[in-house]
Design a protein around this motif. Structure first.
Motif, PDB file in Angstrom:
ATOM      1  N   LEU A 253      -5.782   2.354  -6.214  1.00 24.67           N
ATOM      2  CA  LEU A 253      -4.751   1.977  -7.180  1.00 24.67           C
ATOM      3  C   LEU A 253      -3.395   1.776  -6.502  1.00 24.67           C
ATOM      4  O   LEU A 253      -2.661   0.839  -6.827  1.00 24.67           O
ATOM      5  CB  LEU A 253      -4.649   3.029  -8.292  1.00 24.67           C
ATOM      6  CG  LEU A 253      -5.827   3.073  -9.259  1.00 24.67           C
ATOM      7  CD1 LEU A 253      -5.758   4.319 -10.139  1.00 24.67           C
ATOM      8  CD2 LEU A 253      -5.885   1.815 -10.110  1.00 24.67           C
ATOM      9  N   ILE A 254      -3.070   2.642  -5.553  1.00 28.21           N
ATOM     10  CA  ILE A 254      -1.811   2.492  -4.810  1.00 28.21           C
ATOM     11  C   ILE A 254      -1.846   1.202  -3.995  1.00 28.21           C
ATOM     12  O   ILE A 254      -0.863   0.456  -3.962  1.00 28.21           O
ATOM     13  CB  ILE A 254      -1.548   3.723  -3.927  1.00 28.21           C
ATOM     14  CG1 ILE A 254      -1.207   4.926  -4.824  1.00 28.21           C
ATOM     15  CG2 ILE A 254      -0.427   3.459  -2.924  1.00 28.21           C
ATOM     16  CD1 ILE A 254      -1.146   6.250  -4.092  1.00 28.21           C
ATOM     17  N   PHE A 255      -2.974   0.918  -3.376  1.00 30.38           N
ATOM     18  CA  PHE A 255      -3.119  -0.322  -2.605  1.00 30.38           C
ATOM     19  C   PHE A 255      -2.931  -1.537  -3.512  1.00 30.38           C
ATOM     20  O   PHE A 255      -2.223  -2.485  -3.171  1.00 30.38           O
ATOM     21  CB  PHE A 255      -4.493  -0.370  -1.926  1.00 30.38           C
ATOM     22  CG  PHE A 255      -4.729  -1.619  -1.144  1.00 30.38           C
ATOM     23  CD1 PHE A 255      -4.194  -1.776   0.128  1.00 30.38           C
ATOM     24  CD2 PHE A 255      -5.485  -2.655  -1.683  1.00 30.38           C
ATOM     25  CE1 PHE A 255      -4.413  -2.939   0.849  1.00 30.38           C
ATOM     26  CE2 PHE A 255      -5.705  -3.826  -0.974  1.00 30.38           C
ATOM     27  CZ  PHE A 255      -5.167  -3.962   0.304  1.00 30.38           C
ATOM     28  N   ASP A 256      -3.540  -1.507  -4.696  1.00 38.84           N
ATOM     29  CA  ASP A 256      -3.422  -2.616  -5.654  1.00 38.84           C
ATOM     30  C   ASP A 256      -1.979  -2.826  -6.104  1.00 38.84           C
ATOM     31  O   ASP A 256      -1.563  -3.956  -6.360  1.00 38.84           O
ATOM     32  CB  ASP A 256      -4.289  -2.370  -6.889  1.00 38.84           C
ATOM     33  CG  ASP A 256      -5.782  -2.473  -6.595  1.00 38.84           C
ATOM     34  OD1 ASP A 256      -6.164  -2.971  -5.511  1.00 38.84           O
ATOM     35  OD2 ASP A 256      -6.571  -2.032  -7.457  1.00 38.84           O
ATOM     36  N   LYS A 257      -1.219  -1.747  -6.213  1.00 33.40           N
ATOM     37  CA  LYS A 257       0.172  -1.842  -6.657  1.00 33.40           C
ATOM     38  C   LYS A 257       1.118  -2.221  -5.511  1.00 33.40           C
ATOM     39  O   LYS A 257       2.304  -2.452  -5.737  1.00 33.40           O
ATOM     40  CB  LYS A 257       0.614  -0.530  -7.299  1.00 33.40           C
ATOM     41  CG  LYS A 257      -0.106  -0.261  -8.607  1.00 33.40           C
ATOM     42  CD  LYS A 257       0.341   1.040  -9.231  1.00 33.40           C
ATOM     43  CE  LYS A 257      -0.406   1.354 -10.505  1.00 33.40           C
ATOM     44  NZ  LYS A 257      -0.126   0.459 -11.595  1.00 33.40           N
ATOM     45  N   LYS A 258       0.582  -2.263  -4.277  1.00 29.87           N
ATOM     46  CA  LYS A 258       1.341  -2.677  -3.091  1.00 29.87           C
ATOM     47  C   LYS A 258       2.614  -1.853  -2.889  1.00 29.87           C
ATOM     48  O   LYS A 258       3.656  -2.366  -2.521  1.00 29.87           O
ATOM     49  CB  LYS A 258       1.678  -4.168  -3.157  1.00 29.87           C
ATOM     50  CG  LYS A 258       0.452  -5.061  -3.170  1.00 29.87           C
ATOM     51  CD  LYS A 258       0.836  -6.511  -3.354  1.00 29.87           C
ATOM     52  CE  LYS A 258      -0.309  -7.472  -3.302  1.00 29.87           C
ATOM     53  NZ  LYS A 258      -1.515  -7.183  -3.949  1.00 29.87           N
ATOM     54  N   ASN A 259       2.507  -0.548  -3.144  1.00 28.32           N
ATOM     55  CA  ASN A 259       3.641   0.354  -2.942  1.00 28.32           C
ATOM     56  C   ASN A 259       3.109   1.685  -2.416  1.00 28.32           C
ATOM     57  O   ASN A 259       2.689   2.545  -3.180  1.00 28.32           O
ATOM     58  CB  ASN A 259       4.406   0.551  -4.249  1.00 28.32           C
ATOM     59  CG  ASN A 259       5.614   1.441  -4.097  1.00 28.32           C
ATOM     60  OD1 ASN A 259       5.822   2.064  -3.060  1.00 28.32           O
ATOM     61  ND2 ASN A 259       6.413   1.519  -5.140  1.00 28.32           N
ATOM     62  N   LYS A 260       3.130   1.865  -1.097  1.00 30.96           N
ATOM     63  CA  LYS A 260       2.556   3.074  -0.521  1.00 30.96           C
ATOM     64  C   LYS A 260       3.404   4.320  -0.738  1.00 30.96           C
ATOM     65  O   LYS A 260       3.008   5.409  -0.358  1.00 30.96           O
ATOM     66  CB  LYS A 260       2.208   2.893   0.948  1.00 30.96           C
ATOM     67  CG  LYS A 260       3.174   2.159   1.771  1.00 30.96           C
ATOM     68  CD  LYS A 260       2.628   1.908   3.152  1.00 30.96           C
ATOM     69  CE  LYS A 260       3.627   1.007   3.858  1.00 30.96           C
ATOM     70  NZ  LYS A 260       3.317   0.768   5.204  1.00 30.96           N
ATOM     71  N   ASN A 261       4.552   4.199  -1.397  1.00 32.28           N
ATOM     72  CA  ASN A 261       5.375   5.367  -1.735  1.00 32.28           C
ATOM     73  C   ASN A 261       4.949   6.024  -3.043  1.00 32.28           C
ATOM     74  O   ASN A 261       5.479   7.065  -3.412  1.00 32.28           O
ATOM     75  CB  ASN A 261       6.854   4.973  -1.837  1.00 32.28           C
ATOM     76  CG  ASN A 261       7.395   4.511  -0.514  1.00 32.28           C
ATOM     77  OD1 ASN A 261       7.084   5.076   0.531  1.00 32.28           O
ATOM     78  ND2 ASN A 261       8.193   3.464  -0.539  1.00 32.28           N
ATOM     79  N   LEU A 262       3.992   5.428  -3.744  1.00 31.74           N
ATOM     80  CA  LEU A 262       3.550   5.973  -5.025  1.00 31.74           C
ATOM     81  C   LEU A 262       2.710   7.234  -4.835  1.00 31.74           C
ATOM     82  O   LEU A 262       1.949   7.345  -3.879  1.00 31.74           O
ATOM     83  CB  LEU A 262       2.733   4.939  -5.795  1.00 31.74           C
ATOM     84  CG  LEU A 262       3.486   3.741  -6.329  1.00 31.74           C
ATOM     85  CD1 LEU A 262       2.517   2.745  -6.953  1.00 31.74           C
ATOM     86  CD2 LEU A 262       4.550   4.155  -7.326  1.00 31.74           C
ATOM     87  N   LYS A 263       2.883   8.140  -5.787  1.00 30.41           N
ATOM     88  CA  LYS A 263       2.076   9.352  -5.855  1.00 30.41           C
ATOM     89  C   LYS A 263       1.593   9.478  -7.298  1.00 30.41           C
ATOM     90  O   LYS A 263       2.260   9.023  -8.220  1.00 30.41           O
ATOM     91  CB  LYS A 263       2.923  10.564  -5.479  1.00 30.41           C
ATOM     92  CG  LYS A 263       3.402  10.533  -4.041  1.00 30.41           C
ATOM     93  CD  LYS A 263       4.582  11.462  -3.829  1.00 30.41           C
ATOM     94  CE  LYS A 263       5.193  11.282  -2.468  1.00 30.41           C
ATOM     95  NZ  LYS A 263       5.712   9.954  -2.185  1.00 30.41           N
TER      96      LYS A 263
END
Length: 111
Positions: free
Chosen positions: A19-29
Motif C-alpha cells: 500500500l505504501i508503494f502504491d501511494k508512492k510515499n515511503k514516509n507513510l506509516k
C-alpha cells in the motif's frame, strides 16, 4: 520506539509495504487507533499517516512502522495485527487479548 507490544503478521507487513508503494510515499506509516462506537463498544481504525505526534508510540517491525496514540495503545498491548482477504472482503484485523467480546466482523470490541 517500542518493538514488542503489538505484533504484525507477515501478511500485514507485506500488505502495508504494498500500500505504501502504491501511494508512492515511503514516509507513510500505518496509524492504528481506537474509536468509541461499533456494535461492541470500541472499533479499530486504520489510516496512513506520515506525521508522528510527540506522544505517539512508534512500532517498527520488518520494513514497516505503525503509529499508535497512547490512549489507543493501552487497549492494543499484546495484540497482533493481521491482514485477511476472504469472501467478505479484505481488511486489517486485530487479534486483541484485552478484548472481552468482539463482534462478528472483527472490527469492534469491548473491554
Amino acid at each position: 520506539m517500542i518493538n514488542n507490544h503489538i505484533k504484525l503478521t507477515k501478511t500485514a507487513i507485506k500488505k502495508i509495504k504494498n500500500l505504501i508503494f502504491d501511494k508512492k510515499n515511503k514516509n507513510l506509516k500505518l496509524r492504528v487507533y481506537i474509536l468509541g462506537g461499533g456494535c461492541s463498544g470500541f472499533q479499530y481504525q486504520f489510516t496512513f499517516d506520515e506525521h508522528k505526534n510527540n506522544d505517539d508510540i512508534l512500532i517498527k517491525q520488518g520494513d514497516v512502522s505503525i503509529i499508535v496514540d497512547p490512549i489507543s495503545f493501552q487497549y492494543l498491548v499484546g495484540g497482533k495485527i493481521d491482514y485477511i482477504e476472504n469472501l467478505e472482503g479484505s481488511k486489517f484485523i486485530v487479534k486483541n487479548p484485552n478484548a472481552k467480546n468482539t463482534c462478528g466482523c472483527g472490527l469492534s470490541f469491548n473491554i
